[in-house]
Design a protein around this motif. Structure first.
Motif, short mmCIF file in Angstrom:
data_model
loop_
_atom_site.label_atom_id
_atom_site.label_comp_id
_atom_site.label_asym_id
_atom_site.label_seq_id
_atom_site.Cartn_x
_atom_site.Cartn_y
_atom_site.Cartn_z
N THR A 1 7.79 -46.28 16.64
CA THR A 1 7.81 -44.90 15.48
C THR A 1 7.07 -43.91 15.52
N GLY A 2 7.13 -42.95 15.43
CA GLY A 2 6.40 -41.68 15.70
C GLY A 2 6.88 -40.64 14.81
N ASP A 3 7.12 -39.20 15.20
CA ASP A 3 7.43 -38.32 15.04
C ASP A 3 7.12 -36.73 15.94
N VAL A 4 7.34 -35.39 15.37
CA VAL A 4 7.08 -34.91 16.08
C VAL A 4 5.92 -33.66 15.37
N GLU A 5 4.86 -33.28 16.21
CA GLU A 5 4.05 -32.57 14.57
C GLU A 5 5.00 -31.11 15.08
N LYS A 6 4.74 -29.56 14.33
CA LYS A 6 5.08 -28.51 14.97
C LYS A 6 3.71 -27.53 14.35
N THR A 7 3.01 -27.02 14.60
CA THR A 7 2.77 -25.59 14.56
C THR A 7 2.78 -24.01 14.93
N GLU A 8 2.67 -23.27 14.51
CA GLU A 8 2.84 -22.05 14.64
C GLU A 8 1.78 -21.48 15.02
N VAL A 9 1.46 -21.23 16.06
CA VAL A 9 0.40 -20.00 16.55
C VAL A 9 0.13 -18.68 16.84
N THR A 10 -0.08 -17.78 16.32
CA THR A 10 0.21 -15.89 16.58
C THR A 10 -1.50 -15.49 17.68
N PHE A 11 -0.77 -15.12 18.43
CA PHE A 11 -2.04 -14.18 19.33
C PHE A 11 -2.68 -13.28 18.54
N HIS A 12 -3.50 -12.44 19.33
CA HIS A 12 -3.91 -11.20 18.62
C HIS A 12 -2.93 -10.27 20.53
N ARG A 13 -3.13 -8.80 20.05
CA ARG A 13 -2.74 -8.75 21.22
C ARG A 13 -3.45 -8.46 22.30
N LEU A 14 -3.65 -9.12 23.57
CA LEU A 14 -4.41 -8.76 24.80
C LEU A 14 -3.75 -8.50 25.75
N THR A 15 -5.32 -7.79 25.98
CA THR A 15 -5.39 -6.04 26.88
C THR A 15 -5.75 -7.28 28.35
N PRO A 16 -4.86 -6.96 30.03
CA PRO A 16 -5.50 -6.67 30.64
C PRO A 16 -5.87 -7.52 30.92
N ALA A 17 -7.32 -7.31 30.59
CA ALA A 17 -8.69 -7.42 30.78
C ALA A 17 -9.29 -8.71 30.03
N ALA A 18 -8.82 -8.87 28.85
CA ALA A 18 -9.28 -9.66 28.20
C ALA A 18 -8.27 -11.07 28.73
N ILE A 19 -7.20 -10.64 28.86
CA ILE A 19 -6.28 -12.10 29.73
C ILE A 19 -7.44 -12.69 31.25
N ALA A 20 -7.71 -11.85 31.65
CA ALA A 20 -8.82 -12.11 33.33
C ALA A 20 -9.97 -12.25 32.83
N ARG A 21 -10.61 -11.51 31.55
CA ARG A 21 -11.47 -12.79 31.05
C ARG A 21 -11.99 -13.71 31.37
N TYR A 22 -10.46 -14.50 30.15
CA TYR A 22 -10.48 -15.57 29.75
C TYR A 22 -10.14 -16.36 30.79
N LEU A 23 -9.16 -16.12 31.72
CA LEU A 23 -8.39 -17.09 32.67
C LEU A 23 -10.16 -16.99 33.68
N ASP A 24 -10.92 -16.35 33.46
CA ASP A 24 -12.01 -16.62 34.51
C ASP A 24 -12.75 -17.70 34.11
N ALA A 25 -12.79 -17.44 32.83
CA ALA A 25 -13.63 -18.39 31.64
C ALA A 25 -13.70 -19.83 31.62
N VAL A 26 -11.71 -20.39 31.87
CA VAL A 26 -11.29 -21.34 30.73
C VAL A 26 -10.84 -22.16 32.04
#
Length: 225
Positions: free
Chosen positions: A148-173
């Motif tokens: 038995t089982g199913d598929v769960e759905k979640t909608e996720v909305t992002f902030h508007r990301l600057t190139p600097a914000a993307i770089a900071r995130y990828l540097d950290a995670v």
């Protein structure tokens, strides 16, 4: 046997029926994801981890005929049935998470350039995270597996990301093993403006739905021991 919600790991071949302890078995989690292990442990359900399940997931880039939700189900069910052949006397849980934007699957990035491209695409947009989960019941010899089982759905909305914000995130995670090139549980507030649906589903397993499923299968009683 572990009754504190901590995991042990089984070899790929499992444990022979002659060596199985009497009575109910701990849940067998057929997943290498540390996030899913943490979620199951948080429920207080005794479980073990099945290592080395020889199933090749259908790659996101090969997703021609399947929708994102169908792809998640295909992979989760394939892992479940493969694990059931190796461990026929166990109750087995598997899952697979797919991130998509406008029905286009965003898989695990091959490199930083792909991760940057994925986050740029998600910037300021709402995308869909779908986790398929499958529970397979013990299968007597000569019978087909019941599941038995199913598929769960979640909608996720992002902030508007600057190139600097993307770089900071990828540097950290480290996102190398993350569908969609992000982890909501790791500095997710830097990326995510809001969600509609289960938070844990985005992490990798919808805890509310899976908890109900396990309770119906009798695992709630384990928590009361």
């Amino acid at each position: 046997m572990n009754t504190g919600g901590q995991a042990t790991t089984l070899p790929p071949s499992g444990v022979s029926s002659a060596s199985q302890p009497p009575g109910p078995q701990p849940l067998l989690l057929a997943s290498s994801s540390p996030r899913r292990r943490e979620i199951i442990a948080s429920l207080g359900v005794p479980f073990e981890v099945a290592g080395g399940i020889p199933f090749t997931e259908r790659a996101e880039r090969d997703n021609v005929a399947l929708s994102p939700g169908e792809l998640a189900w295909y992979n989760a069910l394939g892992k479940a049935l493969t694990a059931a052949r190796l461990h026929p006397l166990r109750t087995i849980l598997t899952a697979d998470t797919v991130v998509s934007l406008d029905a286009r699957v965003l898989g695990k990035p091959a490199d930083r350039r792909e991760a940057e491209a994925a986050l740029r695409a998600l910037s300021g947009r709402t995308h869909l995270v779908q986790t398929a989960y499958v529970l397979v019941f013990p299968t007597p010899e000569g019978e087909r597996p019941r599941f038995t089982g199913d598929v769960e759905k979640t909608e996720v909305t992002f902030h508007r990301l600057t190139p600097a914000a993307i770089a900071r995130y990828l540097d950290a995670v480290d996102v190398s093993d993350k569908a969609g090139s992000y982890a909501i549980q790791e500095r997710g507030e830097e990326l995510v403006r809001g969600i509609r649906g289960s938070f844990s589903n985005v992490v990798g397993l919808p805890v509310e739905a899976v908890s109900r499923l396990l309770g119906n299968a009798g695992y709630r009683a384990w928590q009361e021991l």
